[in-house]
Scaffold this motif. Structure first.
Motif, short mmCIF file in Angstrom:
data_model
loop_
_atom_site.label_atom_id
_atom_site.label_comp_id
_atom_site.label_asym_id
_atom_site.label_seq_id
_atom_site.Cartn_x
_atom_site.Cartn_y
_atom_site.Cartn_z
N MET A 1 -9.91 -0.18 -12.82
CA MET A 1 -11.53 -0.33 -13.12
C MET A 1 -12.30 -1.57 -12.73
O MET A 1 -12.04 -2.48 -12.12
CB MET A 1 -11.40 -0.49 -14.70
CG MET A 1 -12.26 -0.61 -15.26
SD MET A 1 -12.26 -1.30 -17.07
CE MET A 1 -10.13 -1.02 -17.14
N ASN A 2 -13.81 -0.28 -12.17
CA ASN A 2 -14.53 -1.34 -11.20
C ASN A 2 -15.33 -2.37 -12.46
O ASN A 2 -15.23 -2.08 -13.75
CB ASN A 2 -15.29 -1.02 -10.81
CG ASN A 2 -15.89 0.41 -10.96
OD1 ASN A 2 -16.84 -0.08 -12.85
ND2 ASN A 2 -16.51 1.01 -10.75
N ILE A 3 -15.51 -3.03 -11.92
CA ILE A 3 -16.23 -3.44 -13.10
C ILE A 3 -17.73 -3.68 -13.75
O ILE A 3 -17.96 -4.03 -14.97
CB ILE A 3 -17.09 -5.40 -11.89
CG1 ILE A 3 -17.58 -6.72 -12.85
CG2 ILE A 3 -18.33 -4.79 -11.31
CD1 ILE A 3 -18.32 -8.34 -11.78
N GLY A 4 -18.58 -2.98 -13.65
CA GLY A 4 -19.72 -1.80 -14.07
C GLY A 4 -18.42 -1.07 -15.66
O GLY A 4 -19.44 -1.35 -16.87
N LYS A 5 -17.39 -1.01 -15.04
CA LYS A 5 -16.85 0.04 -16.30
C LYS A 5 -16.43 -1.32 -17.31
O LYS A 5 -16.10 -1.45 -18.29
CB LYS A 5 -15.69 0.86 -15.83
CG LYS A 5 -15.45 1.55 -15.05
CD LYS A 5 -16.42 3.04 -15.68
CE LYS A 5 -16.94 3.78 -14.64
NZ LYS A 5 -18.03 4.74 -14.90
N ALA A 6 -15.53 -2.11 -16.67
CA ALA A 6 -15.33 -3.01 -16.70
C ALA A 6 -16.29 -3.87 -18.19
O ALA A 6 -16.17 -4.07 -19.68
CB ALA A 6 -14.27 -4.61 -16.03
N ALA A 7 -17.32 -3.86 -17.78
CA ALA A 7 -18.61 -4.39 -18.67
C ALA A 7 -18.89 -3.62 -19.85
O ALA A 7 -18.97 -4.31 -20.29
CB ALA A 7 -19.96 -5.11 -17.70
N SER A 10 -15.84 -4.26 -22.39
CA SER A 10 -16.07 -4.87 -23.01
C SER A 10 -17.23 -5.59 -23.58
O SER A 10 -17.06 -6.62 -24.52
CB SER A 10 -15.00 -6.36 -22.20
OG SER A 10 -16.72 -6.31 -20.60
N GLY A 11 -18.48 -5.64 -23.38
CA GLY A 11 -19.73 -5.71 -23.73
C GLY A 11 -20.15 -6.83 -23.05
O GLY A 11 -21.35 -7.75 -23.14
N VAL A 12 -19.13 -6.99 -21.76
CA VAL A 12 -20.09 -8.56 -20.83
C VAL A 12 -20.83 -7.62 -19.64
O VAL A 12 -20.38 -7.25 -18.93
CB VAL A 12 -18.82 -9.48 -20.53
CG1 VAL A 12 -19.06 -10.82 -19.60
CG2 VAL A 12 -18.00 -10.00 -21.95
N SER A 13 -21.95 -8.29 -19.27
CA SER A 13 -22.35 -7.69 -18.10
C SER A 13 -22.18 -8.15 -17.11
O SER A 13 -21.16 -8.89 -17.36
CB SER A 13 -24.08 -8.30 -18.49
OG SER A 13 -24.02 -9.61 -17.84
N ALA A 14 -21.72 -6.91 -15.82
CA ALA A 14 -21.52 -7.60 -14.64
C ALA A 14 -21.58 -8.57 -14.08
O ALA A 14 -20.97 -9.54 -13.58
CB ALA A 14 -21.76 -6.66 -13.91
N LYS A 15 -22.64 -9.20 -14.22
CA LYS A 15 -23.93 -10.43 -13.59
C LYS A 15 -22.30 -11.70 -14.70
O LYS A 15 -22.28 -12.76 -13.31
CB LYS A 15 -24.84 -10.90 -14.12
CG LYS A 15 -25.70 -9.50 -13.62
CD LYS A 15 -26.11 -10.91 -12.01
CE LYS A 15 -27.77 -10.07 -11.49
NZ LYS A 15 -27.27 -9.88 -9.74
N MET A 16 -22.38 -11.68 -15.77
CA MET A 16 -21.59 -12.37 -16.65
C MET A 16 -20.40 -12.70 -16.08
O MET A 16 -19.41 -14.05 -15.47
CB MET A 16 -21.63 -12.41 -17.93
CG MET A 16 -23.59 -12.78 -18.46
SD MET A 16 -24.15 -14.04 -17.35
CE MET A 16 -22.94 -15.32 -18.45
N ILE A 17 -19.44 -11.50 -16.28
CA ILE A 17 -18.30 -11.55 -15.09
C ILE A 17 -18.16 -12.45 -13.97
O ILE A 17 -17.03 -12.89 -14.06
CB ILE A 17 -17.76 -10.38 -15.53
CG1 ILE A 17 -17.16 -9.48 -16.55
CG2 ILE A 17 -16.13 -9.82 -15.15
CD1 ILE A 17 -17.05 -7.57 -16.72
#
Lengths: 148, 148
Positions: A1-7, A10-17
DNA sequence: CTTAGACCTTCCTGTCATTGGAAGGTCAAG
DNA sequence: CTTGACCTTCCAATGACAGGAAGGTCTAAG
């Protein structure tokens, strides 16, 4: 899963991840051959934990402690309780501070006509706070609520 | 009066006085021949006004508005009242948010043994918040209290 | 196969109110 | 004259993000 999907998951933005990774709150994610971060469901689970803790007002610093305890199967629940109750105290102090401000402002606003005349007890009080009105003058708040 | 005396007299640190000047909240101070900033009692008065407004939790931006109204002899008290009551609303929203957090944490902490055993409902809830406990799950707080 | 555009990467900047420090000039007392 | 307490400017950091530039990658349609 790429960062966008994970964001999204999870409700955590890609930036914040990426930020949480950079400050070491979460370990560096696995990468695909092309360099994309790759997340598992477990990783998303951790991110959800973080988001929930943030929603409860925990500072990132304390979330780190909670995460460590979460991962530690042998942790004592007392440790977690201590962190939680300590946080409750911090929150309650903040609430009291804000309530003091509200009380003062409400009192001042009540005495303000709110019309076109220039008289205004709010400005007058800011100008030279009446010492006879303790309700208007709570204990001076040294630290403001900008720093949890 | 130099900046140190003005700081002592107003309760605003010298650092912050320079900062307020730099962002245009207050006009540039007069200077002595040697370049020292020089303050009058009126200047200190303005600084006290600012400090009081900060203690009431007003953002610097709003203090600017209040200062303008304070200086404007023809202002309508309605304007001031509007700013004050608007600020009360912001504060009350923040209070409600914090109270929600406290309620959740208290509930979780009550259910936590707080002993050496690893079981901990606090972590369990952060892990997978029980949907059956509405008290534990207040409306998600989008903006945190870090930004007044 | 090519191309569009949606995504990813890193890196830098800004936010807000405030504090800290370094490097250097000035003032008052001893 | 020296000491040390002040002042000056400038630069950096804080916490928890958001925004954007420059460039690489993926995917679906043509």
């Amino acid at each position: 899963m790429n960062i966008g999907k994970a964001a999204d998951a999870s409700g955590v933005s890609a930036k914040m991840i990426r930020y949480y990774e950079s400050i070491g709150l979460i370990p560096a994610a696995h990468r695909t051959a092309s360099g994309y971060r790759d997340y598992t469901d477990d990783d998303v689970h951790v991110l959800q934990f973080i988001r929930r803790a943030r929603d409860l007002g925990f500072a990132v610093e304390h979330i780190g402690e909670l995460l460590a305890l979460w991962r530690d199967q042998g942790r004592a629940s007392a440790d977690v309780k201590r962190i939680a109750l300590n946080h409750v105290q911090v929150l309650e102090r903040k609430i009291a501070e804000l309530q003091g401000m509200v009380a003062t402002l409400r009192t001042l606003a009540e005495r303000c006509h709110g019309d076109d005349r220039p008289d205004c007890p709010i400005l007058a009080d800011l100008d030279a706070p009446a010492p006879s009105c303790p309700e208007c003058h709570p204990a001076p708040a040294r630290r403001r609520f900008g720093k949890p």
